[in-house]
Design an enzyme around this catalytic site. Sequence first.
Site, PDB file in Angstrom:
ATOM      1  N   ARG A   1       6.671 -26.385 -23.153  1.00 34.26           N
ATOM      2  CA  ARG A   1       6.451 -26.591 -24.585  1.00 34.26           C
ATOM      3  C   ARG A   1       7.741 -26.798 -25.355  1.00 34.26           C
ATOM      4  O   ARG A   1       7.728 -27.345 -26.457  1.00 34.26           O
ATOM      5  CB  ARG A   1       5.642 -25.423 -25.148  1.00 34.26           C
ATOM      6  CG  ARG A   1       4.231 -25.359 -24.565  1.00 34.26           C
ATOM      7  CD  ARG A   1       3.425 -24.193 -25.119  1.00 34.26           C
ATOM      8  NE  ARG A   1       3.932 -22.899 -24.696  1.00 34.26           N
ATOM      9  CZ  ARG A   1       3.600 -22.298 -23.556  1.00 34.26           C
ATOM     10  NH1 ARG A   1       2.754 -22.887 -22.721  1.00 34.26           N
ATOM     11  NH2 ARG A   1       4.085 -21.123 -23.248  1.00 34.26           N
TER      12      ARG A   1
ATOM     13  N   GLU B   1       7.155 -12.152 -19.632  1.00 30.84           N
ATOM     14  CA  GLU B   1       6.270 -11.053 -20.038  1.00 30.84           C
ATOM     15  C   GLU B   1       5.123 -10.806 -19.075  1.00 30.84           C
ATOM     16  O   GLU B   1       4.542  -9.730 -19.064  1.00 30.84           O
ATOM     17  CB  GLU B   1       5.729 -11.304 -21.453  1.00 30.84           C
ATOM     18  CG  GLU B   1       4.864 -12.553 -21.584  1.00 30.84           C
ATOM     19  CD  GLU B   1       5.670 -13.788 -21.946  1.00 30.84           C
ATOM     20  OE1 GLU B   1       5.107 -14.677 -22.583  1.00 30.84           O
ATOM     21  OE2 GLU B   1       6.866 -13.841 -21.584  1.00 30.84           O
TER      22      GLU B   1
END
Length: 314
Positions: free
Chosen positions: A195, A232
């Site tokens: 992205r 994460e």
Amino acid sequence: MKALQFQQQQQVDENMSNLTSASGDQASVSSGNRSTEISTSNFSQQYFPPPPPQANSQGVKRKRNQPGNPETEQPEKLKLRRKKKKKQQQQQQRLKLFSSVLGGNNKLTKFSTAESERENQKKMFASENGLKGDPRLQAISEAIRVVPHFPKQGIMFQDITTLLLDHKAFKHTVDIFVDRYRDMDISVVAGVEARGFMFGSAIALAIGAKFVPLRKPRKLPGEVISEAYELEYGTDCLEMHVGAVQPGERALVIDDLIATGGTLSAAISLLERVGAEVVECGCVIGLPEVKGQCRLNGKPLYILVEPRELENCC
């Protein structure tokens, strides 16, 4: 006898007359063949010396037209000076209080450093860095969709594909970054897969820099250097083509979101390993847990918006 008294009185009157004439513009006193001029100013200084300069509470003499002298300093400047001094005293009192609570100067130093970093970090968010109340930030935030429990349970995924569908919000995003980096002499914009490519390439084109993709393993065909990192919800690796960035070039790292900072740390390491200077890292979204961080691997971090949250999401 009367003649002697009259002569003495005449001598006193003559002396008084000479003294009075000395207080005029000029008086001349003769002694033999030499004469000395006595000016009015010298006479005044001799018989009426100026008062000594006043001293403050520390015993330091103050001169006129000097900062710190309440008699001559302008009221506004004096008020600001006193306000600043009062604020410094309050800060010192707070530090003393925390010193007693934390127990020791070393802990106090760590606390004051962390407090300073938190203050600086506030300026890394666009809303607190000159864009407070900017309607573009609200439009960007509202254009981002939240997908709960993706790609793992408990993760609130911030989907920027809906932002790309809104051409105005997409343009606002690019424009804010371009306004910030246009005059920073940046020659490389490195976009993190995937992205980061969408925003990084548009920013690079607008500021006149080259775009360098930082890709996942086995995606680049040429010789690469790689850097592993933790994210994460797992681990991953970034790769960059050898020769894409030259030593001494000023680089900007762009990604859509920062969570733990592992991806951006890997990107910084890749660029610094080839001799580039990383100027800053820019992200569209920054999670609340990174707001307590001031810098990333010693590099500034700039974030447009905080993540959206869903109400009544189980």
